[in-house]
Design a protein around this motif. Structure first.
Motif, mmCIF file in Angstrom:
data_model
loop_
_atom_site.group_PDB
_atom_site.id
_atom_site.type_symbol
_atom_site.label_atom_id
_atom_site.label_comp_id
_atom_site.label_asym_id
_atom_site.label_seq_id
_atom_site.Cartn_x
_atom_site.Cartn_y
_atom_site.Cartn_z
ATOM 1 N N LYS A 76 16.207 13.451 -14.160
ATOM 2 C CA LYS A 76 17.496 13.293 -13.498
ATOM 3 C C LYS A 76 18.607 13.312 -14.533
ATOM 4 C CE LYS A 76 17.312 8.219 -13.480
ATOM 5 N NZ LYS A 76 17.372 7.015 -12.623
ATOM 6 N N VAL A 77 19.783 13.676 -14.083
ATOM 7 C CA VAL A 77 20.927 13.761 -14.985
ATOM 8 C C VAL A 77 21.370 12.355 -15.379
ATOM 9 C CG1 VAL A 77 23.300 14.556 -15.254
ATOM 10 C CG2 VAL A 77 21.657 15.929 -13.957
ATOM 11 N N ILE A 78 21.420 12.100 -16.676
ATOM 12 C CA ILE A 78 21.845 10.809 -17.193
ATOM 13 C C ILE A 78 23.300 10.903 -17.616
ATOM 14 C CG2 ILE A 78 21.418 9.012 -18.918
ATOM 15 C CD1 ILE A 78 19.151 9.366 -16.958
ATOM 16 N N PRO A 79 24.186 10.098 -17.036
ATOM 17 C CA PRO A 79 25.594 10.127 -17.436
ATOM 18 C C PRO A 79 25.757 9.926 -18.934
ATOM 19 C CG PRO A 79 25.286 8.754 -15.492
ATOM 20 C CD PRO A 79 23.923 9.097 -15.988
ATOM 21 N N LYS A 80 26.745 10.574 -19.497
ATOM 22 C CA LYS A 80 26.972 10.550 -20.941
ATOM 23 C C LYS A 80 27.109 9.132 -21.465
ATOM 24 C CE LYS A 80 30.116 12.339 -24.488
ATOM 25 N NZ LYS A 80 31.342 13.123 -24.731
ATOM 26 N N GLU A 81 27.748 8.254 -20.694
ATOM 27 C CA GLU A 81 28.022 6.896 -21.155
ATOM 28 C C GLU A 81 26.976 5.884 -20.668
ATOM 29 O OE1 GLU A 81 30.408 6.316 -23.256
ATOM 30 O OE2 GLU A 81 31.117 8.388 -23.182
ATOM 31 N N LYS A 82 25.848 6.383 -20.152
ATOM 32 C CA LYS A 82 24.845 5.495 -19.564
ATOM 33 C C LYS A 82 24.407 4.397 -20.532
ATOM 34 C CE LYS A 82 21.368 4.365 -16.734
ATOM 35 N NZ LYS A 82 21.506 3.920 -15.347
ATOM 36 N N PHE A 83 24.144 4.777 -21.784
ATOM 37 C CA PHE A 83 23.646 3.811 -22.762
ATOM 38 C C PHE A 83 24.687 3.484 -23.833
ATOM 39 C CE2 PHE A 83 19.793 5.904 -21.131
ATOM 40 C CZ PHE A 83 19.084 4.789 -20.701
ATOM 41 N N SER A 84 25.958 3.643 -23.486
ATOM 42 C CA SER A 84 27.009 3.369 -24.465
ATOM 43 C C SER A 84 27.048 1.900 -24.869
ATOM 44 C CB SER A 84 28.373 3.797 -23.908
ATOM 45 O OG SER A 84 28.672 3.096 -22.706
ATOM 46 N N PHE A 85 26.553 1.012 -24.007
ATOM 47 C CA PHE A 85 26.554 -0.413 -24.347
ATOM 48 C C PHE A 85 25.649 -0.701 -25.542
ATOM 49 C CE2 PHE A 85 23.124 0.130 -21.272
ATOM 50 C CZ PHE A 85 22.078 -0.592 -21.835
ATOM 51 N N LEU A 86 24.731 0.238 -25.856
ATOM 52 C CA LEU A 86 23.850 0.038 -27.002
ATOM 53 C C LEU A 86 24.550 0.331 -28.332
ATOM 54 C CD1 LEU A 86 20.481 1.479 -25.636
ATOM 55 C CD2 LEU A 86 21.163 -0.906 -25.881
ATOM 56 N N ASP A 87 25.818 0.682 -28.258
ATOM 57 C CA ASP A 87 26.615 0.794 -29.484
ATOM 58 C C ASP A 87 27.154 -0.572 -29.904
ATOM 59 O OD1 ASP A 87 26.247 3.528 -29.711
ATOM 60 O OD2 ASP A 87 27.983 3.996 -28.461
ATOM 61 N N GLU A 88 27.060 -1.547 -28.985
ATOM 62 C CA GLU A 88 27.550 -2.896 -29.271
ATOM 63 C C GLU A 88 26.496 -3.641 -30.092
ATOM 64 O OE1 GLU A 88 30.002 -6.142 -29.369
ATOM 65 O OE2 GLU A 88 30.487 -4.166 -28.537
ATOM 66 N N GLU A 89 26.879 -4.035 -31.309
ATOM 67 C CA GLU A 89 25.930 -4.620 -32.256
ATOM 68 C C GLU A 89 25.289 -5.906 -31.731
ATOM 69 O OE1 GLU A 89 23.582 -4.682 -35.526
ATOM 70 O OE2 GLU A 89 24.947 -3.086 -34.860
ATOM 71 N N SER A 90 26.060 -6.740 -31.047
ATOM 72 C CA SER A 90 25.509 -8.004 -30.552
ATOM 73 C C SER A 90 24.409 -7.772 -29.522
ATOM 74 C CB SER A 90 26.622 -8.868 -29.953
ATOM 75 O OG SER A 90 27.216 -8.214 -28.837
ATOM 76 N N ILE A 91 24.530 -6.705 -28.715
ATOM 77 C CA ILE A 91 23.511 -6.375 -27.719
ATOM 78 C C ILE A 91 22.271 -5.823 -28.402
ATOM 79 C CG2 ILE A 91 22.971 -4.846 -25.781
ATOM 80 C CD1 ILE A 91 25.883 -5.075 -24.927
ATOM 81 N N VAL A 92 22.473 -4.969 -29.410
ATOM 82 C CA VAL A 92 21.349 -4.400 -30.155
ATOM 83 C C VAL A 92 20.518 -5.510 -30.793
ATOM 84 C CG1 VAL A 92 20.699 -2.946 -32.116
ATOM 85 C CG2 VAL A 92 22.513 -2.206 -30.557
#
Length: 793
Positions: free
Chosen positions: A58-74
């Motif tokens: 399925k098509v995954i939106p470009k920003e789907k996993f953008s929250f994984l750029d947040e260091e505290s979440i990683v």
């Protein structure tokens, strides 16, 4: 035009827009790209292990996993990290066969930055070590999603669930207890056949000492959870199902130690070990059926982990809990709106079906409120938060008192019987002690008192329920029905009223059947109409698009399209006005004959008329017919009345059909039936049903996958297995009867055993024979009775 065929990657049927590579067909660009990726890296063996190994891409939106750029979440997700490497465990619910396992354990061949990957197939978790200095966690998640294994990331509940139940720890405990039980019973074998221990006192002393040592892990490790649960129930001033078990184990153990160290006998270690082992076995079977499911969902599970915040023109990721009033946020395509907000830029199309049950999009104008819980199905928009996350309307709905119902087992029939039996056992033991003390024989007094507690132990009674429920719960799960606990199974056997949601439960809007009443569209006009409907997410638009799947889409560079809620779609193409929707929207004077209809007009001239028969999920009609023979049933739906005529034939009476109901209305409906003395089962999906699900005596959430998110509920059921509901209810009642048979046998056993115990003449040999025999008989009743009962018609 391409002929229809099966997609080489996922096995789905290819339509006229299929992609081809050599002699292979692919249903979409995603499947083709995954094949090319595997082929390039010489991983074609993936397709040799199973007939249909691949997942539809399925098509995954470009920003789907953008929250994984947040260091505290990683940092929260990583289990290890240094300057070069990191390790993460990800949950991949799409894992289903040996091909998946093979591919996921060969990820290092797809990307050199992945050092290793190890799969836990039972838990559907992959542990990956990767070069975090060259390959981010976001890139790893996007790679997995690209090959069809989109990871489910939930910071709010996964760690807590992992702590609650560990199958590895449970099996280790069961194995150690079983090992000790086997050896203890082997050592006790000479007594079983009547050999006199006095003939060889040294060997007898060695065997007794060995039994004492083997009993230590049984009592202090294997039976640990029974003592802990009993202590908690004592602190709360009530007796739960584990309290009498703990009492019996403690008394048996102390009596056995007394006999060994006083030299008066060999004790009851074999009975002690068998009690503990078989109770653990029943408990393990019961826990296994729902260990991987999340029944108590926090409302945060339905939102993205973080959203994009705009501060002085700079974008950054912010956790939901940190959203404050007046924050400027970006809501991307397919993202759930986290809090009530005002639309400040863009044209928003919001799907509230998760909250309202209505499968349609609403167009929001600039300056209007977008409520939390809606999903953005249009372009990325900019909004201004009017409330913090914890104060939004979605949270208020979730925090309704019915959503917060506390679960406990105090009302369980088994718990009540167990508590009563424990009291009777204690009173009988004290009575025996007092009687023989008055008679002047203190030795028989102590022997009779302890023998009563051992032979009249509630374990045989409670093992009947524990083992039967555990085994039946496991069998239920094999048929796609996952029960939260044994109390739910007991409650299912008492149900007399069933309330159904409609959309997604009994009907599947996306599978609606299309009937062409009028069609005067020429080839070019039809091409334009299908181009318009293909851009809409409304189920009727999707049905029309699929019906004309072979039609070539109209190529256009600029089109002005507007979807008007509850009416239809209006588009302007080359100066012509196309309207697709209701009769009033298209100015049609044609009769709809009580059916759901869609009209097509071009420049106010009716060119086509499509009617729809609602599509019931397979097996629904037979299921409803069977249920109406034994239960009262009703429909409580948030949809409009367009399907009323069809469902009236199914439900029989008009007063059983309830439409246009808000979540609060459904909740009150269930409450009113309960006030009439009914035991209510509510079956639905989505948050709009969550209040009613929680209020009902048994709440059933139907899902398209057992790993899908669902409201807090008692039962998670695969929607394709809903037609087995009459069988599930019949099995629940049969389980109750089966437990009653076990109870009857236990009572007869206790009466027989007490006749020996009260006289003070119960020897270890008699107890050694009676206790295991009783346990094995109860297990046989549960096992063979369950196998005979649970059959699918």
């Amino acid at each position: 035009m391409t002929e229809r065929g099966a997609c080489f990657h996922c096995g789905d049927v290819c339509d006229s827009h299929a992609f081809e590579l050599g002699d292979k067909k692919f249903c979409c660009q995603g499947c083709l790209q995954v094949y090319q990726l595997l082929n390039t890296n010489e991983l074609d063996n993936y397709y040799c292990l199973n007939e249909k190994p691949g997942q539809k891409i399925k098509v995954i939106p470009k920003e789907k996993f953008s929250f994984l750029d947040e260091e505290s979440i990683v940092q929260q997700l990583l289990s290890f990290r240094n300057k070069e490497q990191a390790q993460v465990s990800l949950y991949l619910p799409q894992m289903h066969c040996s091909s998946c396992l093979w591919l996921l354990e060969n990820l290092s061949q797809i990307n050199d930055n992945i050092l290793s990957s190890q799969v836990n197939f039972n838990q559907k978790i992959v542990k990956i070590v990767f070069k975090i200095d060259q390959f981010s966690l976001r890139q790893l998640a996007e790679l997995l999603a690209h090959i069809g294994y989109e990871p489910v990331i939930d910071l709010h509940g996964e760690k807590e669930n992992a702590k609650k139940y560990s199958s590895k720890r449970a099996y280790l405990k069961l194995g150690i207890t079983g090992f000790c039980m086997g050896n203890i019973m082997l050592i006790a074998f000479p007594e079983y056949v009547g050999l006199d221990p006095a003939e060889n006192p040294d060997l007898n002393l060695f065997f007794n000492a060995t039994n004492v040592l083997l009993s230590i892990p049984v009592v202090f490790y294997g039976a640990q959870e029974f003592f802990i649960n009993a202590w908690y129930s004592f602190r709360q001033k009530y007796i739960n199902i584990d309290a009498p078990i703990a009492l019996a184990i403690a008394v048996t153990y102390l009596r056995s130690l007394y006999e060994v160290f006083s030299g008066t006998g060999g004790g009851f270690f074999d009975s002690l070990a068998s009690i503990t082992f078989f109770m653990l076995l029943g408990r393990t079977l019961q826990n296994r059926s729902n260990a991987s499911l999340k029944f108590n969902r926090d409302y945060k599970s339905y939102f993205p982990i973080a959203v994009t915040k705009i501060t002085e023109g700079i974008q950054s990721m912010v956790k939901l809990e940190d959203i404050q009033e007046s924050d400027i946020l970006f809501i991307h395509h397919q993202e759930v709106v986290p809090t009530d907000c005002l639309l400040s830029k863009g044209n928003a199309k919001i799907d509230y079906s998760f909250v309202t049950g209505e499968d349609k999009a609403e167009t929001i104008e600039k300056g209007e409120i977008i409520y939390a819980g809606g999903r953005n199905i249009g372009e990325t928009v900019e909004v201004v938060a009017v409330k913090s996350f914890n104060q939004n309307s979605f949270t208020t709905l979730w925090n309704n008192e019915a959503f917060q119902r506390n679960e406990n087992d105090r009302k369980s029939r088994i718990t009540v019987i167990g508590r009563f039996f424990a009291f009777v056992t204690i009173i009988t033991s004290l009575s025996a002690f007092i009687y023989w003390t008055i008679q002047g024989d203190s030795q028989i007094a102590w022997q009779a008192a302890t023998a009563v507690l051992i032979i009249a132990c509630p374990c045989s009674l409670l093992l009947t329920a524990s083992f039967t429920n555990g085994y039946v719960l496991q069998l239920f799960s094999k048929f796609g029905c996952y029960l939260k606990n044994a109390l739910v199974l007991e409650n299912m056997g008492s149900i007399d009223y069933i309330a159904f949601d409609k959309t997604g439960t009994l009907t599947e809007p996306s599978e609606a059947d299309v009937a062409v009443e009028i069609n005067t569209l020429n080839e070019e006009e039809l091409s334009k109409v299908i181009s318009i409907t293909s851009q809409s997410l409304h189920p009727l638009s999707r049905a029309i698009t699929r019906y004309f799947g072979d039609t070539k889409l109209y190529k256009h560079n600029n089109i002005v399209l507007q979807e008007i809620t509850g009416k239809g779609i209006e588009a302007n193409i080359n100066g012509d006005t196309y309207r697709i929707g209701s009769a009033t929207f298209t100015n049609s004077l044609l009769a709809t004959q009580g059916k759901t209809s869609v009209f097509v007009s071009i420049n106010n001239e009716i060119k086509a008329h499509f009617s729809f028969d609602i599509s019931l999920i397979p097996g629904t009609e037979i299921m409803i017919q069977e249920l109406t023979k034994k239960y009262e049933i009703s429909l409580i739906s948030g949809d409009n009345t367009s399907s009323k005529e069809r469902l009236l034939k199914l439900f029989g009476k008009e007063d059983k059909l309830n439409y246009c109901m808000r979540p609060e209305d459904k909740l009150e409906f269930v409450k009113s039936r309960q006030q009439e003395g009914k035991k209510v089962m509510m079956i639905g999906d989505g948050l709009n049903d969550a209040g009613a699900l929680q209020q009902s005596d048994v709440g059933v959430s139907v899902v398209k996958s057992s790993f899908a998110f669902s409201p807090s509920c008692d039962v998670i059921m695969d929607v394709t297995k809903l037609h087995l509901l009459p069988s599930f209810l019949q099995w629940a009642k049969g389980t109750k009867r089966l437990i009653n048979i076990g109870f009857g046998f236990s009572i007869l056993f206790n009466i027989f055993g007490l006749s020996f115990a009260l006289t003070g003449g119960l020897t270890p040999l008699v107890a050694a024979i009676l206790m295991p025999s009783s346990t094995l008989t109860i297990i046989s009743i549960a096992y063979f009775g369950s196998r005979r009962m649970i059959r699918v018609k």
